[in-house]
Design a protein around this motif. Sequence first.
Motif, PDB file in Angstrom:
ATOM      1  N   THR A 116     -11.819  72.728  28.563  1.00 47.60           N
ATOM      2  CA  THR A 116     -10.639  72.886  29.406  1.00 47.60           C
ATOM      3  C   THR A 116     -10.665  74.250  30.055  1.00 47.60           C
ATOM      4  OG1 THR A 116      -9.201  73.890  27.721  1.00 47.60           O
ATOM      5  CG2 THR A 116      -9.321  71.444  27.785  1.00 47.60           C
ATOM      6  N   VAL A 117      -9.939  74.396  31.139  1.00 49.15           N
ATOM      7  CA  VAL A 117      -9.932  75.675  31.844  1.00 49.15           C
ATOM      8  C   VAL A 117      -9.295  76.762  30.992  1.00 49.15           C
ATOM      9  CG1 VAL A 117      -7.715  75.301  33.043  1.00 49.15           C
ATOM     10  CG2 VAL A 117      -9.477  76.768  34.079  1.00 49.15           C
ATOM     11  N   ASP A 118      -8.273  76.423  30.186  1.00 50.37           N
ATOM     12  CA  ASP A 118      -7.644  77.430  29.330  1.00 50.37           C
ATOM     13  C   ASP A 118      -8.592  77.907  28.245  1.00 50.37           C
ATOM     14  OD1 ASP A 118      -5.104  77.773  30.501  1.00 50.37           O
ATOM     15  OD2 ASP A 118      -4.358  75.943  29.579  1.00 50.37           O
ATOM     16  N   ASN A 119      -9.292  76.998  27.596  1.00 46.57           N
ATOM     17  CA  ASN A 119     -10.246  77.394  26.567  1.00 46.57           C
ATOM     18  C   ASN A 119     -11.388  78.208  27.158  1.00 46.57           C
ATOM     19  OD1 ASN A 119      -8.768  76.148  24.567  1.00 46.57           O
ATOM     20  ND2 ASN A 119      -9.935  74.237  24.650  1.00 46.57           N
ATOM     21  N   PHE A 120     -11.833  77.814  28.338  1.00 49.08           N
ATOM     22  CA  PHE A 120     -12.906  78.530  29.024  1.00 49.08           C
ATOM     23  C   PHE A 120     -12.495  79.978  29.307  1.00 49.08           C
ATOM     24  CE2 PHE A 120     -14.862  80.077  32.914  1.00 49.08           C
ATOM     25  CZ  PHE A 120     -16.209  79.785  32.743  1.00 49.08           C
ATOM     26  N   VAL A 121     -11.331  80.164  29.908  1.00 53.76           N
ATOM     27  CA  VAL A 121     -10.864  81.507  30.272  1.00 53.76           C
ATOM     28  C   VAL A 121     -10.583  82.346  29.040  1.00 53.76           C
ATOM     29  CG1 VAL A 121      -8.965  82.786  31.337  1.00 53.76           C
ATOM     30  CG2 VAL A 121     -10.013  80.863  32.542  1.00 53.76           C
ATOM     31  N   ASN A 122      -9.912  81.784  28.044  1.00 56.71           N
ATOM     32  CA  ASN A 122      -9.544  82.564  26.864  1.00 56.71           C
ATOM     33  C   ASN A 122     -10.752  83.050  26.088  1.00 56.71           C
ATOM     34  OD1 ASN A 122      -6.779  82.488  27.253  1.00 56.71           O
ATOM     35  ND2 ASN A 122      -6.533  80.550  26.145  1.00 56.71           N
ATOM     36  N   ALA A 123     -11.837  82.291  26.127  1.00 56.19           N
ATOM     37  CA  ALA A 123     -13.050  82.704  25.417  1.00 56.19           C
ATOM     38  C   ALA A 123     -13.811  83.781  26.169  1.00 56.19           C
ATOM     39  CB  ALA A 123     -13.950  81.497  25.191  1.00 56.19           C
ATOM     40  N   ARG A 124     -13.582  83.931  27.474  1.00 54.56           N
ATOM     41  CA  ARG A 124     -14.418  84.797  28.292  1.00 54.56           C
ATOM     42  C   ARG A 124     -13.700  85.986  28.913  1.00 54.56           C
ATOM     43  NH1 ARG A 124     -16.083  79.720  28.201  1.00 54.56           N
ATOM     44  NH2 ARG A 124     -18.334  79.254  28.247  1.00 54.56           N
ATOM     45  N   ARG A 125     -12.383  86.021  28.882  1.00 52.88           N
ATOM     46  CA  ARG A 125     -11.677  87.117  29.532  1.00 52.88           C
ATOM     47  C   ARG A 125     -11.863  88.418  28.742  1.00 52.88           C
ATOM     48  NH1 ARG A 125      -6.424  87.588  27.052  1.00 52.88           N
ATOM     49  NH2 ARG A 125      -5.824  85.734  25.856  1.00 52.88           N
ATOM     50  N   ILE A 126     -12.125  89.500  29.466  1.00 48.87           N
ATOM     51  CA  ILE A 126     -12.335  90.809  28.844  1.00 48.87           C
ATOM     52  C   ILE A 126     -11.031  91.353  28.279  1.00 48.87           C
ATOM     53  CG2 ILE A 126     -13.036  93.191  29.285  1.00 48.87           C
ATOM     54  CD1 ILE A 126     -15.324  91.132  29.252  1.00 48.87           C
ATOM     55  N   ASP A 127      -9.951  91.209  29.006  1.00 45.98           N
ATOM     56  CA  ASP A 127      -8.629  91.670  28.589  1.00 45.98           C
ATOM     57  C   ASP A 127      -8.155  90.778  27.448  1.00 45.98           C
ATOM     58  OD1 ASP A 127      -5.915  92.311  28.348  1.00 45.98           O
ATOM     59  OD2 ASP A 127      -5.655  92.586  30.512  1.00 45.98           O
ATOM     60  N   ARG A 128      -8.004  91.348  26.242  1.00 47.45           N
ATOM     61  CA  ARG A 128      -7.670  90.547  25.063  1.00 47.45           C
ATOM     62  C   ARG A 128      -6.181  90.595  24.720  1.00 47.45           C
ATOM     63  NH1 ARG A 128     -10.943  87.143  25.510  1.00 47.45           N
ATOM     64  NH2 ARG A 128     -10.319  86.354  23.465  1.00 47.45           N
ATOM     65  N   ARG A 129      -5.344  91.005  25.632  1.00 43.71           N
ATOM     66  CA  ARG A 129      -3.902  90.980  25.357  1.00 43.71           C
ATOM     67  C   ARG A 129      -3.405  89.549  25.170  1.00 43.71           C
ATOM     68  NH1 ARG A 129      -1.537  94.547  30.224  1.00 43.71           N
ATOM     69  NH2 ARG A 129      -3.341  93.583  31.267  1.00 43.71           N
ATOM     70  N   ILE A 130      -2.294  89.414  24.487  1.00 43.89           N
ATOM     71  CA  ILE A 130      -1.686  88.095  24.326  1.00 43.89           C
ATOM     72  C   ILE A 130      -1.243  87.561  25.681  1.00 43.89           C
ATOM     73  CG2 ILE A 130       0.230  86.830  23.261  1.00 43.89           C
ATOM     74  CD1 ILE A 130       0.142  88.912  20.987  1.00 43.89           C
ATOM     75  N   HIS A 131      -0.754  88.462  26.517  1.00 42.44           N
ATOM     76  CA  HIS A 131      -0.266  88.089  27.841  1.00 42.44           C
ATOM     77  C   HIS A 131      -0.432  89.293  28.767  1.00 42.44           C
ATOM     78  CE1 HIS A 131       2.647  86.984  31.019  1.00 42.44           C
ATOM     79  NE2 HIS A 131       2.430  85.736  30.624  1.00 42.44           N
TER      80      HIS A 131
END
Length: 593
Positions: A479-494
């Motif tokens: 899914t696009v959410d799983n894809f982005v969350n695994a790869r985004r450098i910024d690890r903030r909750i939001h």
Amino acid sequence: MNLRNRLSGRRKAVALAGASALVAAGLATIPATMAHAATGCDVTYTTNDWQGGFTGNVTIKNVGDPLTAWTLRFTFPNGSQQVQQGWSANWSQSGSQVTATNLSWNGSLGTGASTSIGFNGAWSGSNPKPTSFTLNGVVCNGGTTNPTTPPPTTPPPTTPPPTTPPPTTPPPTTPPPGGPRVDNPYVGAQGYVNPEWRAKANAEPGGSRISSTPTAVWIDRIAAIEGTDNSQSNGPMGVRDHLDAALAQNAGYIQFVIYNLPGRDCSALASNGELGVDELPRYKSAYIDPIAAIQGDPKYRNLRIINIIEIDSLPNLVTNLNVAKCQTMNNNGGYVKGVGYALHKLGAVPNVYNYIDAAHHGWIGWDTNFGPSAAKFKEAATAEGATVNDVHGFITNTANYSALRNPHYTINTQVNGTSVRQSKWVDWNFYVDELTFAQAFRQELVNRGFNSNIGMLIDTSRNGWGGPNRPTGAGPTDTVDNFVNARRIDRRIHAGNWCNQSGAGLGERPVAAPEPGIDAYVWVKPPGESDGSSSLIPNNDGKGFDRMCDPTYTGNERNGNNLSGALPNAPISGAWFSAQFRELMANAYPPLN
């Protein structure tokens, strides 16, 4: 759901030079009136060398009983080495022996406390490091000592004094930059290192690895202009003190944050200011005018003075007009007129460079905020006598955590036919990192009437997001959410979380002209200074308590009703936060050596 009007992404309140280090452990005796106290110290001596000259940096750490005054002595191994101009101490030299005594504000050193001092010097042949130090007359040896007799107050010099006194100014190989404005004030210039921040950084384990990094000086209240009177020990430095120290360091540029608008910080509470919503006249006469007078002193004409103009102000007039205080500041023109007046007065100084705060991509990266923000900046830049010629550029991500680059996907990436813009993290934003946002926003500003040669700054002091949790580019693709969350450098909750973020790390070290359109990566938010208290702490500085700094807070509409992601046990904004400083170093990217 489009969150572009509720993602304020608030931010609060600010290149390692090569150095060789010599750590000499030792002890400090005390004056005759305290001859029976146990004393001890550690001394760190580093240099930045160039042909025929060098900068010496000395950190004194007291590991014995508290001191109320100190005298440091050491001997240069090479008879040609000379101290020429020093700071944060009274410096003198007789033959090869160098003496430094405390100033009124750094004489008191409690147990475990440190102070940093320094000087510019000259050498010929070679520049070896001193191998022995004394503090208050006792050789440093890493332990503590109970002296039975006081040391002499003025030991005789080991060699005859020089027949010709040393020059009063250092002989740099090239003249310091300054004078008429240049296109990029960071190019070819050495940045000012704030000795107050450096001392705090040096007091932390491993802090000396970054303590020589240029950081900005925050002028966040009227009293900060003058600082504390020299008769008061350990008081903070004022604007003129910092400018004088910059000259003593032979710095090419110094950075100030102009941060005291009436009704400041209208959509949050952690950095509420001292001036009420209707105190624009006082802002002009008691705040901006004195700063302009000091910066305009001809004494500083060869120093590039860089002002970061009023963070957390103009973007609020675009995104947060649902907040009553922001609506008030929009209606009375306090922010627009205040910024315009600051630009006009400070911009009249020939060697001053004004950069307006321009939020960050997680605040104004949506189409409904992007253009209107540029228009609001243009309005302020032409108010109260200011013109676009008073604006040298803009700065993004000030005191925030947005990642500089996102190497694992772009705004055009699709996952199984779905754009990453549709992920909860990106939330229809047009940008996924600060660099692409800053470059695009620069062009928008030029299109709105700003000069075509304006430059952008990016605050990289806390956006590294290194450590073991830094993504490698691998992860799910279902899914696009799983894809982005695994790869985004910024690890903030939001991306709307702004206060003392857990897991953050130091970002790129300050560097000039790193990318097209970018004047510099800078550390405007000094690492280790808190964004706000995690619980209510009464104070006299006008600093309120914002629930976004409370780690137990479950959020509001501006952060999608998520946890705040803030670190616990934080002090008020601007105060030293040791736990955060250590975490920033541990999670630095690029990693620290």
